[in-house]
Design a protein around this motif. Sequence first.
Motif, short mmCIF file in Angstrom:
data_model
loop_
_atom_site.label_atom_id
_atom_site.label_comp_id
_atom_site.label_asym_id
_atom_site.label_seq_id
_atom_site.Cartn_x
_atom_site.Cartn_y
_atom_site.Cartn_z
N SER A 31 0.78 -1.22 -0.01
CA SER A 31 0.19 -0.15 0.08
C SER A 31 0.79 1.45 0.08
CB SER A 31 -0.94 0.08 1.29
OG SER A 31 -0.20 0.31 2.48
N CYS A 35 0.01 4.09 -2.67
CA CYS A 35 -0.64 5.03 -2.26
C CYS A 35 0.43 6.57 -2.67
CB CYS A 35 -0.49 5.25 -0.55
SG CYS A 35 -1.26 6.78 0.14
N TYR A 38 -0.51 7.14 -6.25
CA TYR A 38 -1.50 7.87 -6.42
C TYR A 38 -1.67 9.02 -6.01
CZ TYR A 38 -6.73 8.26 -6.06
OH TYR A 38 -7.99 8.84 -6.02
N LEU A 81 -7.93 2.59 -7.49
CA LEU A 81 -7.06 2.76 -6.09
C LEU A 81 -7.77 3.03 -5.00
CD1 LEU A 81 -3.85 2.56 -5.75
CD2 LEU A 81 -4.81 2.70 -8.05
N THR A 84 -8.72 -0.64 -3.83
CA THR A 84 -7.57 -1.28 -3.63
C THR A 84 -6.98 -1.07 -2.27
OG1 THR A 84 -7.17 -1.54 -6.11
CG2 THR A 84 -5.19 -1.88 -4.50
N LEU A 85 -6.69 0.13 -1.99
CA LEU A 85 -6.09 0.59 -0.70
C LEU A 85 -7.11 0.40 0.43
CD1 LEU A 85 -4.68 3.98 -1.86
CD2 LEU A 85 -3.55 2.16 -1.24
N SER A 86 -8.46 0.23 0.33
CA SER A 86 -9.12 -0.20 1.45
C SER A 86 -9.27 -1.50 1.64
CB SER A 86 -10.82 0.45 0.94
OG SER A 86 -11.19 -0.53 -0.01
N TRP A 89 -5.54 -1.76 3.50
CA TRP A 89 -5.56 -1.15 4.96
C TRP A 89 -6.63 -1.60 5.93
CZ3 TRP A 89 -5.30 4.38 2.78
CH2 TRP A 89 -3.70 4.70 2.00
#
Length: 315
Positions: A31, A35, A38, A81, A84-86, A89
């Motif tokens: 991530s 991140c 992004y 994104l 994907t990040l959720s 994380w």
Amino acid sequence: MSDFNTTKFTNPSTLILLGIPGLEVAHVWLSIPFCAMYAIALLGNFAILLIVKKEPTLHEPMYYFLCMLAATDLVLSTSTLPKTLSIFWFNSREIDFRACLTQMFFIHCFFGVESGIFVAMALDRYVAICHPLRHSTILTNRVVAIIGLAVLLRSSMIVLPHPFLARLLPYCGNNIFPHSYCEFFGVVKLACGDIRVSSYYGLFVTLTRNSLDMLCIAVSYTQILRAIFRLPTKNARLKTFGTCSAHLCAFLVFYIPALFSTLTHQFGKNVPLHFHILFANMCLLVPPTLNPIIYGVRTKQIWDRMLWLFTQKRT
């Protein structure tokens, strides 16, 4: 994985996205670059839009197309994104099936829009170099707007069947999707019916669109190179070619990974799943991240304006 009920139903209410299977323990570490890239994509593309809007000398077809590219990159990266990040994380893996189809449409549609914009930018460079005296009369603001609308409509029309084809397929209870976003080929493979029509249509659209766009770009740059080599001095040739270098770099960054990902997805049976999914994510994240950097560094007007903005803020 447990056995699934084979009773057919229209479609699942939700899908479970696994992120990058095989690399679950590394999700938090993955991530960090995701991140960072992004954030660079958001800042860089918004900066391009702001600079072109604020600087009247940049109100030309080349920079209008660059703004279209920046807006497309923002939509393309934002389509994937955040979810994907959720997953990385918060382990938030569920996605509503209708939201999945919406995400699928935006990803494939704006991927096609970006391809079409590269064709439009190649056309702009062809007219500017091969017919410089007619550039302002051929590529008027109205023509540029029509080209942008045509690119959007073309991609929307050929991608619109994707979510409908996926929605009409029967599913048998397996709603676990080994991916970090809703990609068309992967979703239809969850179906328990005949997916040949859907798969063939998706492959036909991908290969035909990319082949035609790359052919148009190749023809444009063949004519551009012929015109460059006819220039009298080496400095003139280098200066003229320099106006195309940013476009060529962005073109290669976009098409080479995309073609490799498509071919490995269809024919790379021995490619590890985690590699394919990681590479597919990079295909949607790397171009939006690098495009503003490429154009910012290689385009003197944008670079000068960006330096001026930062200088003004410090003073």
